[in-house]
Write a protein that holds these residues in place. Sequence first.
Motif, PDB file in Angstrom:
ATOM      1  N   HIS A   1       0.718  -1.131  -0.060  1.00 41.40           N
ATOM      2  CA  HIS A   1      -0.192  -0.228   0.017  1.00 41.40           C
ATOM      3  C   HIS A   1       0.770   1.364   0.166  1.00 41.40           C
ATOM      4  CE1 HIS A   1      -3.233  -2.975   1.089  1.00 41.40           C
ATOM      5  NE2 HIS A   1      -3.929  -1.947   0.341  1.00 41.40           N
ATOM      6  N   THR A   2       2.112   1.375   0.607  1.00 36.10           N
ATOM      7  CA  THR A   2       2.808   2.299   0.687  1.00 36.10           C
ATOM      8  C   THR A   2       4.091   2.530  -0.061  1.00 36.10           C
ATOM      9  OG1 THR A   2       3.599   1.643   2.968  1.00 36.10           O
ATOM     10  CG2 THR A   2       1.759   3.071   2.755  1.00 36.10           C
ATOM     11  N   GLY A   3       4.606   1.029  -0.446  1.00 34.65           N
ATOM     12  CA  GLY A   3       5.755   0.995  -0.961  1.00 34.65           C
ATOM     13  C   GLY A   3       7.183   0.768  -0.078  1.00 34.65           C
ATOM     14  N   GLU A   4       6.639   0.700   1.240  1.00 39.72           N
ATOM     15  CA  GLU A   4       7.919   0.516   2.291  1.00 39.72           C
ATOM     16  C   GLU A   4       7.034   0.474   3.509  1.00 39.72           C
ATOM     17  OE1 GLU A   4      10.679   3.453   2.200  1.00 39.72           O
ATOM     18  OE2 GLU A   4      10.146   4.045   4.067  1.00 39.72           O
ATOM     19  N   ALA A   5       7.827  -0.622   4.347  1.00 39.70           N
ATOM     20  CA  ALA A   5       7.202  -0.768   5.782  1.00 39.70           C
ATOM     21  C   ALA A   5       8.730  -0.963   6.857  1.00 39.70           C
ATOM     22  CB  ALA A   5       6.486  -2.059   5.766  1.00 39.70           C
ATOM     23  N   ARG A   6       8.489  -0.583   8.091  1.00 40.05           N
ATOM     24  CA  ARG A   6       9.488  -0.700   9.052  1.00 40.05           C
ATOM     25  C   ARG A   6       9.110  -1.748  10.185  1.00 40.05           C
ATOM     26  NH1 ARG A   6      13.754   2.472  10.374  1.00 40.05           N
ATOM     27  NH2 ARG A   6      13.022   4.075   8.992  1.00 40.05           N
ATOM     28  N   CYS A   7      10.072  -2.676  10.070  1.00 38.61           N
ATOM     29  CA  CYS A   7       9.888  -3.737  11.290  1.00 38.61           C
ATOM     30  C   CYS A   7      10.072  -2.917  12.688  1.00 38.61           C
ATOM     31  CB  CYS A   7      10.982  -4.816  11.300  1.00 38.61           C
ATOM     32  SG  CYS A   7      10.761  -6.015  12.510  1.00 38.61           S
ATOM     33  N   PRO A   8       9.089  -3.096  13.437  1.00 42.72           N
ATOM     34  CA  PRO A   8       8.747  -2.752  14.899  1.00 42.72           C
ATOM     35  C   PRO A   8       9.816  -3.344  15.849  1.00 42.72           C
ATOM     36  CG  PRO A   8       6.969  -4.276  14.436  1.00 42.72           C
ATOM     37  CD  PRO A   8       7.841  -4.152  13.300  1.00 42.72           C
ATOM     38  N   TYR A   9      10.518  -4.447  15.569  1.00 43.34           N
ATOM     39  CA  TYR A   9      11.162  -5.200  16.165  1.00 43.34           C
ATOM     40  C   TYR A   9      12.742  -4.729  16.175  1.00 43.34           C
ATOM     41  CZ  TYR A   9       7.976  -8.399  18.128  1.00 43.34           C
ATOM     42  OH  TYR A   9       6.766  -9.071  18.618  1.00 43.34           O
ATOM     43  N   CYS A  10      13.413  -4.838  14.938  1.00 49.54           N
ATOM     44  CA  CYS A  10      14.556  -4.472  14.398  1.00 49.54           C
ATOM     45  C   CYS A  10      14.771  -3.244  13.711  1.00 49.54           C
ATOM     46  CB  CYS A  10      15.301  -5.606  13.831  1.00 49.54           C
ATOM     47  SG  CYS A  10      14.366  -5.775  11.982  1.00 49.54           S
ATOM     48  N   GLY A  11      13.899  -2.522  13.200  1.00 47.80           N
ATOM     49  CA  GLY A  11      13.912  -1.304  12.282  1.00 47.80           C
ATOM     50  C   GLY A  11      14.316  -1.535  10.926  1.00 47.80           C
ATOM     51  N   THR A  12      14.497  -2.742  10.409  1.00 44.55           N
ATOM     52  CA  THR A  12      14.725  -2.723   9.065  1.00 44.55           C
ATOM     53  C   THR A  12      13.720  -2.275   8.282  1.00 44.55           C
ATOM     54  OG1 THR A  12      16.188  -4.911   9.776  1.00 44.55           O
ATOM     55  CG2 THR A  12      15.200  -4.647   7.415  1.00 44.55           C
ATOM     56  N   VAL A  13      14.024  -1.667   7.217  1.00 45.99           N
ATOM     57  CA  VAL A  13      13.130  -1.105   6.171  1.00 45.99           C
ATOM     58  C   VAL A  13      12.987  -1.873   4.904  1.00 45.99           C
ATOM     59  CG1 VAL A  13      12.414   0.849   4.697  1.00 45.99           C
ATOM     60  CG2 VAL A  13      13.472   1.134   7.099  1.00 45.99           C
ATOM     61  N   TYR A  14      11.814  -2.340   4.715  1.00 45.56           N
ATOM     62  CA  TYR A  14      11.367  -3.303   3.581  1.00 45.56           C
ATOM     63  C   TYR A  14      10.798  -2.131   2.501  1.00 45.56           C
ATOM     64  CZ  TYR A  14      12.652  -7.075   6.421  1.00 45.56           C
ATOM     65  OH  TYR A  14      13.218  -8.037   6.988  1.00 45.56           O
ATOM     66  N   ARG A  15      11.651  -2.028   1.383  1.00 46.20           N
ATOM     67  CA  ARG A  15      11.056  -1.213   0.235  1.00 46.20           C
ATOM     68  C   ARG A  15      10.869  -1.779  -1.221  1.00 46.20           C
ATOM     69  NH1 ARG A  15      15.156   3.140   0.740  1.00 46.20           N
ATOM     70  NH2 ARG A  15      13.960   3.842   2.534  1.00 46.20           N
ATOM     71  N   LEU A  16       9.889  -1.402  -1.885  1.00 49.05           N
ATOM     72  CA  LEU A  16       9.919  -2.026  -3.038  1.00 49.05           C
ATOM     73  C   LEU A  16      11.012  -1.298  -3.825  1.00 49.05           C
ATOM     74  CD1 LEU A  16       6.053  -1.927  -4.123  1.00 49.05           C
ATOM     75  CD2 LEU A  16       7.501  -3.967  -3.847  1.00 49.05           C
ATOM     76  N   LYS A  17      11.392  -2.127  -4.820  1.00 44.50           N
ATOM     77  CA  LYS A  17      12.822  -1.526  -5.641  1.00 44.50           C
ATOM     78  C   LYS A  17      12.011  -0.391  -6.607  1.00 44.50           C
ATOM     79  CE  LYS A  17      16.363  -3.253  -8.410  1.00 44.50           C
ATOM     80  NZ  LYS A  17      17.433  -4.049  -7.896  1.00 44.50           N
ATOM     81  N   ALA A  18      12.598   0.266  -6.905  1.00 37.37           N
ATOM     82  CA  ALA A  18      12.267   1.414  -8.057  1.00 37.37           C
ATOM     83  C   ALA A  18      11.557   0.699  -9.413  1.00 37.37           C
ATOM     84  CB  ALA A  18      13.195   2.314  -8.211  1.00 37.37           C
ATOM     85  N   GLY A  19      10.450   1.356  -9.528  1.00 41.12           N
ATOM     86  CA  GLY A  19       9.708   0.729 -11.022  1.00 41.12           C
ATOM     87  C   GLY A  19       8.875  -0.529 -10.494  1.00 41.12           C
TER      88      GLY A  19
END
Length: 68
Positions: A43-61
Motif C-alpha cells: 500500500h505504501t511501498g515500504e514498511a519498517r519492522c517494529p522489532y529491528c527497524g529494518t526497512v522493506y522497500r519496493l525496488k524502484a519501478g
Amino acid sequence: MSQAVVELLAKDLSAQGEVYCPHPKAGMQLWNGHPRVYLDVAHTGEARCPYCGTVYRLKAGEKVAHGH
C-alpha cells in the motif's frame, strides 16, 4: 537498532502484499532474530519492522498487481 534497507521485487510479497521479518534477504541469523511479523509493503511501498527497524522497500519501478 538496525537501519538496514531491504529492496524487494513485487514477487517477494505475499498475495496480500506483505513481507515477513526477519526475511532471508535481510541476512539475519536465527540466533539474533525476533518473532516473525508481517509488514504491509504493497500500500505504501515500504514498511519498517517494529522489532529491528529494518526497512522493506519496493525496488524502484516495481508495481504490485492488485487483484487478479
